[in-house]
Structure formats: structure tokens, C-alpha cells
Design a protein around this motif. Structure first.
Motif, PDB file in Angstrom:
ATOM      1  N   HIS A 409     -31.250  25.965 -39.758  1.00  0.00           N
ATOM      2  CA  HIS A 409     -29.727  26.167 -39.785  1.00  0.00           C
ATOM      3  C   HIS A 409     -29.279  25.899 -38.488  1.00  0.00           C
ATOM      4  CE1 HIS A 409     -29.461  28.199 -43.745  1.00  0.00           C
ATOM      5  NE2 HIS A 409     -30.524  29.072 -43.184  1.00  0.00           N
ATOM      6  N   VAL A 410     -29.951  26.079 -37.360  1.00  0.00           N
ATOM      7  CA  VAL A 410     -29.936  25.683 -35.964  1.00  0.00           C
ATOM      8  C   VAL A 410     -29.434  24.302 -35.941  1.00  0.00           C
ATOM      9  CG1 VAL A 410     -30.380  26.068 -33.477  1.00  0.00           C
ATOM     10  CG2 VAL A 410     -30.473  27.923 -35.151  1.00  0.00           C
ATOM     11  N   SER A 411     -30.528  23.697 -36.604  1.00  0.00           N
ATOM     12  CA  SER A 411     -30.541  22.218 -36.086  1.00  0.00           C
ATOM     13  C   SER A 411     -29.074  21.682 -36.818  1.00  0.00           C
ATOM     14  CB  SER A 411     -31.605  21.483 -37.255  1.00  0.00           C
ATOM     15  OG  SER A 411     -32.803  21.889 -36.267  1.00  0.00           O
ATOM     16  N   CYS A 412     -28.420  22.297 -37.828  1.00  0.00           N
ATOM     17  CA  CYS A 412     -27.126  21.812 -38.266  1.00  0.00           C
ATOM     18  C   CYS A 412     -26.200  21.887 -37.321  1.00  0.00           C
ATOM     19  CB  CYS A 412     -26.729  22.702 -39.492  1.00  0.00           C
ATOM     20  SG  CYS A 412     -27.691  22.681 -40.947  1.00  0.00           S
ATOM     21  N   ILE A 413     -26.070  22.750 -36.431  1.00  0.00           N
ATOM     22  CA  ILE A 413     -25.321  22.728 -35.126  1.00  0.00           C
ATOM     23  C   ILE A 413     -25.501  21.249 -34.273  1.00  0.00           C
ATOM     24  CG2 ILE A 413     -24.562  23.837 -33.044  1.00  0.00           C
ATOM     25  CD1 ILE A 413     -25.505  26.432 -34.588  1.00  0.00           C
ATOM     26  N   THR A 414     -26.952  21.000 -33.905  1.00  0.00           N
ATOM     27  CA  THR A 414     -27.105  19.830 -33.203  1.00  0.00           C
ATOM     28  C   THR A 414     -26.506  18.602 -33.952  1.00  0.00           C
ATOM     29  OG1 THR A 414     -29.089  21.016 -32.432  1.00  0.00           O
ATOM     30  CG2 THR A 414     -29.182  18.749 -32.241  1.00  0.00           C
ATOM     31  N   ALA A 415     -26.835  18.625 -35.222  1.00  0.00           N
ATOM     32  CA  ALA A 415     -26.518  17.317 -35.967  1.00  0.00           C
ATOM     33  C   ALA A 415     -24.980  17.170 -35.970  1.00  0.00           C
ATOM     34  CB  ALA A 415     -26.881  17.470 -37.527  1.00  0.00           C
ATOM     35  N   ARG A 416     -24.110  18.313 -35.892  1.00  0.00           N
ATOM     36  CA  ARG A 416     -22.631  18.140 -35.875  1.00  0.00           C
ATOM     37  C   ARG A 416     -22.324  17.716 -34.698  1.00  0.00           C
ATOM     38  NH1 ARG A 416     -18.460  16.987 -35.598  1.00  0.00           N
ATOM     39  NH2 ARG A 416     -16.446  17.773 -36.481  1.00  0.00           N
ATOM     40  N   LEU A 417     -22.970  17.944 -33.523  1.00  0.00           N
ATOM     41  CA  LEU A 417     -22.605  17.586 -32.086  1.00  0.00           C
ATOM     42  C   LEU A 417     -22.816  16.183 -32.008  1.00  0.00           C
ATOM     43  CD1 LEU A 417     -23.940  20.433 -29.988  1.00  0.00           C
ATOM     44  CD2 LEU A 417     -21.728  19.677 -30.244  1.00  0.00           C
ATOM     45  N   PHE A 418     -23.837  15.668 -32.384  1.00  0.00           N
ATOM     46  CA  PHE A 418     -24.347  14.379 -32.696  1.00  0.00           C
ATOM     47  C   PHE A 418     -23.157  13.228 -33.250  1.00  0.00           C
ATOM     48  CE2 PHE A 418     -28.842  15.282 -31.565  1.00  0.00           C
ATOM     49  CZ  PHE A 418     -28.723  14.949 -30.485  1.00  0.00           C
ATOM     50  N   VAL A 419     -22.782  13.910 -34.441  1.00  0.00           N
ATOM     51  CA  VAL A 419     -21.910  13.301 -35.189  1.00  0.00           C
ATOM     52  C   VAL A 419     -20.614  13.206 -34.673  1.00  0.00           C
ATOM     53  CG1 VAL A 419     -20.446  13.505 -37.525  1.00  0.00           C
ATOM     54  CG2 VAL A 419     -23.063  13.662 -37.526  1.00  0.00           C
ATOM     55  N   GLY A 420     -19.980  14.344 -33.937  1.00  0.00           N
ATOM     56  CA  GLY A 420     -18.849  14.612 -33.234  1.00  0.00           C
ATOM     57  C   GLY A 420     -18.882  13.429 -32.025  1.00  0.00           C
ATOM     58  N   ILE A 421     -19.887  13.180 -31.288  1.00  0.00           N
ATOM     59  CA  ILE A 421     -19.970  12.587 -30.122  1.00  0.00           C
ATOM     60  C   ILE A 421     -20.120  10.905 -30.687  1.00  0.00           C
ATOM     61  CG2 ILE A 421     -21.359  11.384 -28.385  1.00  0.00           C
ATOM     62  CD1 ILE A 421     -22.370  14.306 -28.125  1.00  0.00           C
ATOM     63  N   GLY A 422     -20.771  10.723 -31.684  1.00  0.00           N
ATOM     64  CA  GLY A 422     -20.749   9.142 -32.333  1.00  0.00           C
ATOM     65  C   GLY A 422     -19.249   8.773 -32.900  1.00  0.00           C
ATOM     66  N   LYS A 423     -18.487   9.571 -33.308  1.00  0.00           N
ATOM     67  CA  LYS A 423     -17.144   9.286 -34.067  1.00  0.00           C
ATOM     68  C   LYS A 423     -15.987   9.399 -32.893  1.00  0.00           C
ATOM     69  CE  LYS A 423     -17.827  11.168 -38.793  1.00  0.00           C
ATOM     70  NZ  LYS A 423     -17.320  11.737 -39.808  1.00  0.00           N
ATOM     71  N   GLY A 424     -16.465   9.936 -31.612  1.00  0.00           N
ATOM     72  CA  GLY A 424     -15.781   9.864 -30.568  1.00  0.00           C
ATOM     73  C   GLY A 424     -14.627  11.309 -30.561  1.00  0.00           C
ATOM     74  N   GLU A 425     -14.988  12.442 -31.263  1.00  0.00           N
ATOM     75  CA  GLU A 425     -14.252  13.572 -31.541  1.00  0.00           C
ATOM     76  C   GLU A 425     -14.388  14.439 -30.346  1.00  0.00           C
ATOM     77  OE1 GLU A 425     -14.720  13.914 -36.529  1.00  0.00           O
ATOM     78  OE2 GLU A 425     -15.720  15.388 -35.158  1.00  0.00           O
ATOM     79  N   LEU A 426     -15.646  14.352 -29.527  1.00  0.00           N
ATOM     80  CA  LEU A 426     -15.547  14.851 -28.149  1.00  0.00           C
ATOM     81  C   LEU A 426     -16.407  14.027 -27.210  1.00  0.00           C
ATOM     82  CD1 LEU A 426     -18.985  17.371 -28.538  1.00  0.00           C
ATOM     83  CD2 LEU A 426     -17.913  16.211 -30.638  1.00  0.00           C
ATOM     84  N   LEU A 427     -16.061  14.035 -25.884  1.00  0.00           N
ATOM     85  CA  LEU A 427     -16.518  13.195 -25.110  1.00  0.00           C
ATOM     86  C   LEU A 427     -17.063  13.901 -23.889  1.00  0.00           C
ATOM     87  CD1 LEU A 427     -13.331  11.059 -25.022  1.00  0.00           C
ATOM     88  CD2 LEU A 427     -15.310  10.455 -26.059  1.00  0.00           C
ATOM     89  N   PRO A 428     -18.345  14.457 -24.262  1.00  0.00           N
ATOM     90  CA  PRO A 428     -19.031  15.066 -23.030  1.00  0.00           C
ATOM     91  C   PRO A 428     -19.634  14.038 -22.020  1.00  0.00           C
ATOM     92  CG  PRO A 428     -20.467  14.984 -24.724  1.00  0.00           C
ATOM     93  CD  PRO A 428     -19.106  14.333 -25.265  1.00  0.00           C
ATOM     94  N   SER A 429     -19.782  14.666 -20.828  1.00  0.00           N
ATOM     95  CA  SER A 429     -20.510  13.762 -19.586  1.00  0.00           C
ATOM     96  C   SER A 429     -21.673  13.127 -20.000  1.00  0.00           C
ATOM     97  CB  SER A 429     -20.311  14.416 -18.242  1.00  0.00           C
ATOM     98  OG  SER A 429     -21.413  15.685 -18.539  1.00  0.00           O
ATOM     99  N   LYS A 430     -22.256  12.026 -19.262  1.00  0.00           N
ATOM    100  CA  LYS A 430     -23.312  11.437 -19.460  1.00  0.00           C
ATOM    101  C   LYS A 430     -24.490  12.606 -19.219  1.00  0.00           C
ATOM    102  CE  LYS A 430     -25.543   9.547 -16.406  1.00  0.00           C
ATOM    103  NZ  LYS A 430     -25.966   8.844 -15.241  1.00  0.00           N
ATOM    104  N   ASP A 431     -24.504  13.120 -18.298  1.00  0.00           N
ATOM    105  CA  ASP A 431     -25.522  14.185 -18.182  1.00  0.00           C
ATOM    106  C   ASP A 431     -25.535  15.139 -19.171  1.00  0.00           C
ATOM    107  OD1 ASP A 431     -25.912  13.153 -15.550  1.00  0.00           O
ATOM    108  OD2 ASP A 431     -24.752  14.591 -14.464  1.00  0.00           O
ATOM    109  N   THR A 432     -24.519  15.588 -19.852  1.00  0.00           N
ATOM    110  CA  THR A 432     -24.395  16.645 -20.893  1.00  0.00           C
ATOM    111  C   THR A 432     -25.352  15.850 -22.207  1.00  0.00           C
ATOM    112  OG1 THR A 432     -22.504  17.588 -20.126  1.00  0.00           O
ATOM    113  CG2 THR A 432     -22.987  17.808 -22.433  1.00  0.00           C
ATOM    114  N   ARG A 433     -24.855  14.565 -22.475  1.00  0.00           N
ATOM    115  CA  ARG A 433     -25.359  13.646 -23.439  1.00  0.00           C
ATOM    116  C   ARG A 433     -26.680  13.742 -23.496  1.00  0.00           C
ATOM    117  NH1 ARG A 433     -20.765  10.448 -22.065  1.00  0.00           N
ATOM    118  NH2 ARG A 433     -22.407   8.846 -21.652  1.00  0.00           N
ATOM    119  N   GLN A 434     -27.176  13.461 -22.111  1.00  0.00           N
ATOM    120  CA  GLN A 434     -28.789  13.101 -22.064  1.00  0.00           C
ATOM    121  C   GLN A 434     -29.262  14.645 -22.009  1.00  0.00           C
ATOM    122  OE1 GLN A 434     -29.349  11.584 -18.010  1.00  0.00           O
ATOM    123  NE2 GLN A 434     -31.516  10.823 -18.461  1.00  0.00           N
ATOM    124  N   LEU A 435     -28.701  15.607 -21.599  1.00  0.00           N
ATOM    125  CA  LEU A 435     -29.344  16.914 -21.730  1.00  0.00           C
ATOM    126  C   LEU A 435     -29.445  17.491 -23.097  1.00  0.00           C
ATOM    127  CD1 LEU A 435     -30.607  19.240 -20.471  1.00  0.00           C
ATOM    128  CD2 LEU A 435     -28.288  20.247 -20.176  1.00  0.00           C
TER     129      LEU A 435
END
Length: 536
Positions: A409-435
Motif C-alpha cells: 500500500h505504501v508503494s501506491c503513494i510513491t506511484a501517485r507522486l511520480f504520476v503527479g510529477i509526470g503530469k505537471g501537477e506538482l513541481l518539486p525541485s531537482k534535488d527532491t526529484r532525484q532523492l
């Protein structure tokens, strides 16, 4: 019994007989519609029909004259004005006159060309001392036989018209009545002692029409009764609520007390109800009943989305975000504690009784975090959440120590974050994306097979596209490091691993093709520049 009296019409007009109107013990009236007139005349026809042995009398009329006893009435039907509780009382009057018969079939005139004149008498028959003529649209005319004393006692409008120099006025004409039926009905209410009882079975739309006319006539007791009705009756649907509120606000602008009605939609609290929103969220998050929690999460999310579309909510938005982040941190702390508890359980203790409560709580807290993330993503405020999640190295370490059934169930949170970044719904910094990729991509790959088959809401294509786009936002060297690591996993696991071939192709072209194509494009430009220098 009161009667509708119509003068004899000229050639080309519809003949309508005298039709009685019932008067209640309180002097109230029941006004039939034109359809009621025609039905009454139809009921008279069998009584007036001569014996079969003798031929029926025939009346020769002009071709343009239309018989009253046509099967279809020639007038446009209107709702019976003033008929409360769907009560209609008609007593047929036998005039001994049979209906005229048309010798030839002629086309009927248009409805708007047919005059409609109605006479109504209030109170005891023959006691009226004044007539009020209402002129509506399309030539509709209603003559009301009323009593001056009753009108002046109840209506400021009639008091002004009938007092002073015009005290001897015996006939008053009101032009351009938009709703003649409501005028007739409102005047009829002046003869009622229990107005509330007459309104109790009416629809909201009908009472709003009466309220509008009562406002024009200055009929204060009727206005008050209508407001009491609107305060008590349910409003069905947003459209009806908007109509009630607009009507009541109009009265409020004129200084009429409407506070009890408006209390249904407004509060005396001046500050935004942020504490209430926080309390609602806490109740939802702490619920252990799966169906109720799931449905209320959907409802609250929908309502918050509606709030996001309103500019007036721009102020409280920050406060709401703070509430969501506070709840998110609490859920994260609880989730980490549950992971530690699950890992500390004796490996030899495989009893479901000991593990099941912890597994359920992990699933609950993970679902709560996914819901809070969805709220923040809708509000374009999830960047900080991405940093919070990317910084959970301890949780990611414990993730690998738990069975997949407990942790996926925890991996569903990770997947939702990747989807949001891919769609431009959230724009974290480069360091945050890499981390985020360094901390959670491998745990997501480890759970990928289970997510595909054990999670209904998991969309493989959308998640894979989100992961690939997130990787491609990094510098080229980081893209290469992550994609080569993925390639090793994909070659071993196949379909049990995210398919990032599109991202791999983009990285390949950026690495091996673009530099040469750019160099080739620069060669002709450099040659031309050298040639120009030689010419100089």
C-alpha cells in the motif's frame, strides 16, 4: 356559490357559459382554468341532449365562429389559481341550451387570437362594491368583484389607490400583469383567516410567485406567511435553493426581516470554518469502517475541489493546506511506528491474530496519506509532500523487511507522486526529484507485480509514463545511472517490472544521436563563416 359571468361575445369569439365558482366558509374561492370551463360545459351536454326520436336542433353560425364543445379546448390551459390541496368544486348549471354545431369543418384560429375573459367574485355573492381588472399577456383579462374594506385592510397598494381623492373609485385596472394567476390567488388570500393552512400543500415555486405579487401589493401578512413557509419547507435541488435565496435577498434589500430563512445558508461566524474542516478530516482519517470512510473521502475531496474553483477561497487556502500538512505528518509518524512494530514481531510468530491488526493499520494509514496527497495535488500544493516522502529513508529501509502483502500500500503513494510529477501537477525541485527516485523507485519495482494484480486503482501505463517523465527531468548523467539500474531489473523480471522503454529511448537519443545531429547542423554554419572571413 359565486359565478363566473362573461358577457355575450361577438361573432368570431368563443361562447362560454356562466360557470359557478365554489366559495369556502371563509369566503375563499376556487378559480377553474379554461379547461375546467370546457369540461363543465361537456358535463352539461348529456343533460341538454334531446330524445333520440327528434333530431337535435342546429344553430347556424359563421364559418369563423368556433363551437365551445369541441373535443379539444381552444384556449391555452393554465393552472387553477387559488385551488389549494387540488380541491375543485363545480356545480353544473343547466341553461337548457345545446351547444352550437358547425355545418362545415373549418380551421381553428390561433390560440393567441382567442380572447380570454374571466370574472371572479369573492366573498358572499352580490356583496362586492368594487371591481379590479387584471390585464395580462395575450389579451387575458380577469375581472375581480371584491370588497374595498378587505383590500384596504391587507394591501398598502390598494390603500394608496383607494384613499383620498380616489375613495369613491369603483373600478381599478392593473395593466401588464406578468402573472395574472398569482394576482388572483394573492387577492384570494386576503379573504383567508388561516393563510398558512392554504400555503402548506403548495410547491416552493408557487409560493415564490405569490410572494412576488404580495410584495408588489404591499400585502405584509402574506409576505410573512410565505417567509414562514419557506423557512420550514425543504428546498429540493440547487436551482430551487438559488431561487429562494434570490427572492429573500431582494426582500432583505427592501428592509423586510428575512433572517430566519437566510440562517439556513449563512452563519453568524465571521471567520472561515477552518476548525470545522480540520475536525471533519480528522473524523474521516480515524474511521475504521471501510465503506463509510471510502465514501466520505470521495465526498470531501469533491467538495474541496468545488471550493478550489472559487476565487473567494484564495485567502483560507493557505490555512487549509497547513491543516492537511499537519495531518500528513501525523499519518507519516503513525505509519513509521507501525512499520517498526511489524518488523519487531517475532519471525517465528506467524499467527494471523498478531499480525492482522498491524497490517490493517498500515493499509489504513497509507490510504489516508494517499487521500491527503490527492487533496494537495488538486490545490497545486503537493511539492512539500514530495519532499516529506522522499526524506523517509528509514521507512524505505523497513519496507524491504516486511512481507509484500503488508507493505504494498505504501508503494501506491510513491506511484501517485511520480504520476503527479509526470503530469505537471506538482513541481518539486531537482534535488527532491532525484532523492525521491533514489529512495522509492526500487521499493516500487519490488512491489510492482503485486500492485498490478492486487490493487484495483493501479493503472500500469499511467504509472510507467509518470516514472519515465520524472527520470527524464533530471540531468543526463542521472538519467543514465537510473535507467541502467532499471534495465538490469527489467531484464530479470520482465512484466513484473515497470516498462520504461519510452524513457530509455529518449535518453538514448539524447546521449548518442542528438550530439552528432547538432554537430552536423553546426558544420555548414562554421564553413560559411570561414568562407566569409577568407573573402574579407
Amino acid at each position: 356559490m359565486a359565478e363566473i359571468r362573461l358577457p355575450k361575445v361577438e361573432q368570431g369569439q368563443t361562447k362560454i357559459r356562466n360557470v359557478p365558482i365554489a366559495v369556502t366558509p371563509e369566503g375563499f374561492w376556487c378559480c377553474p382554468s379554461p379547461v375546467g370551463f370546457q369540461k363543465t360545459l361537456k358535463s352539461q351536454k348529456p343533460l341538454n341532449k334531446p330524445k333520440p326520436s327528434s333530431p337535435p336542433p342546429q344553430v347556424t353560425v359563421h364559418k369563423k365562429q368556433i363551437p365551445v364543445t369541441e373535443k379539444k379546448p381552444m384556449t391555452t390551459p393554465i393552472k387553477p389559481a387559488g385551488t389549494y390541496g387540488d380541491q375543485r368544486t363545480f356545480t353544473p348549471v343547466n341553461h337548457g341550451i345545446s351547444a352550437p354545431v358547425v355545418p362545415e369543418r373549418v380551421p381553428r384560429p390561433k390560440v393567441e387570437h382567442v380572447p380570454r375573459n374571466v370574472a371572479i367574485e369573492y366573498g358572499e355573492p352580490g356583496t362586492s362594491d368594487m371591481k379590479v381588472i387584471l390585464l395580462g399577456k395575450q389579451g387575458f383579462c380577469v375581472k375581480l368583484s371584491v370588497h374595498k374594506k378587505v383590500l384596504m385592510e391587507h394591501s398598502c397598494f390598494f390603500t394608496d389607490k383607494l384613499s383620498g381623492q380616489e375613495s369613491g373609485l369603483s373600478c381599478l385596472e392593473i395593466d401588464d400583469c406578468e402573472d395574472v394567476e398569482s394576482y388572483v390567488e394573492t387577492v384570494g388570500l386576503m379573504y383567508c383567516k388561516e393563510m398558512k393552512q392554504r400555503l402548506i400543500k403548495q410547491s416552493v415555486s408557487r409560493v415564490l410567485r405569490i410572494l412576488k405579487v404580495a410584495e408588489l401589493l404591499g400585502f405584509n401578512s402574506c409576505i410573512q406567511s410565505c417567509l414562514e413557509y419557506l423557512e420550514a419547507v425543504p428546498w429540493v435541488g440547487e436551482e430551487e435553493e438559488d431561487k429562494v435565496v434570490s427572492s429573500v435577498l431582494r426582500l432583505q434589500g427592501e428592509g423586510i426581516g428575512v433572517t430566519p430563512v437566510l440562517k439556513r445558508i449563512s452563519s453568524n461566524v465571521s471567520n472561515p470554518p477552518n476548525d470545522t474542516i480540520s475536525h471533519i478530516m480528522e473524523l474521516v482519517l480515524k474511521s475504521n469502517e471501510e465503506r463509510g470512510r471510502r465514501e466520505m473521502k470521495s465526498v470531501v475531496l469533491k467538495l474541496l475541489r468545488e471550493n478550489n474553483s472559487l476565487p473567494s477561497y484564495a485567502g483560507p487556502a493557505d490555512v487549509c493546506n497547513e491543516t492537511v500538512y499537519t495531518l500528513s505528518r501525523s499519518c507519516l509518524d503513525s505509519l513509521l511506528s507501525l512499520f517498526k512494530q511489524a518488523v519487531e514481531l517475532e519471525p517465528s510468530d506467524k499467527s494471523l491474530d498478531s499480525r492482522e491488526p498491524v497490517v490493517k493499520q498500515i493499509a489504513l494509514e497509507a490510504d489516508n496519506l494517499s487521500w491527503l496527497l490527492e487533496i494537495l495535488a488538486d490545490r497545486q500544493s503537493a511539492d512539500e509532500f514530495a519532499l516529506m516522502w522522499a526524506s523517509q529513508q528509514e521507512l524505505a529501509t523497513l519496507h524491504s523487511k516486511l512481507p509484500i502483502v503488508s507493505r504494498h500500500h505504501v508503494s501506491c503513494i510513491t506511484a501517485r507522486l511520480f504520476v503527479g510529477i509526470g503530469k505537471g501537477e506538482l513541481l518539486p525541485s531537482k534535488d527532491t526529484r532525484q532523492l525521491l527516485l533514489q529512495t522509492w523507485l526500487q521499493p516500487l519495482i519490488n512491489d510492482y507485480n503485486w500492485l498490478q494484480h492486487g490493487c484495483r486503482s493501479f493503472d500500469r501505463k499511467v504509472v510507467e509514463e509518470g516514472i519515465g517523465r520524472t527520470i527524464l527531468t533530471l540531468p543526463l548523467e542521472d538519467q543514465q545511472s537510473i535507467l541502467l539500474t532499471w534495465l538490469g531489473s527489467f531484464l530479470k523480471a520482465g512484466d513484473n517490472c515497470p516498462n520504461l522503454q519510452r524513457a530509455f529511448e529518449v535518453w538514448w537519443r539524447r546521449t548518442f544521436i542528438r550530439p552528432y545531429s547538432d554537430a552536423q547542423g553546426n558544420v555548414p554554419q562554421s564553413d560559411s563563416s570561414m568562407a566569409s572571413k577568407q573573402q574579407d
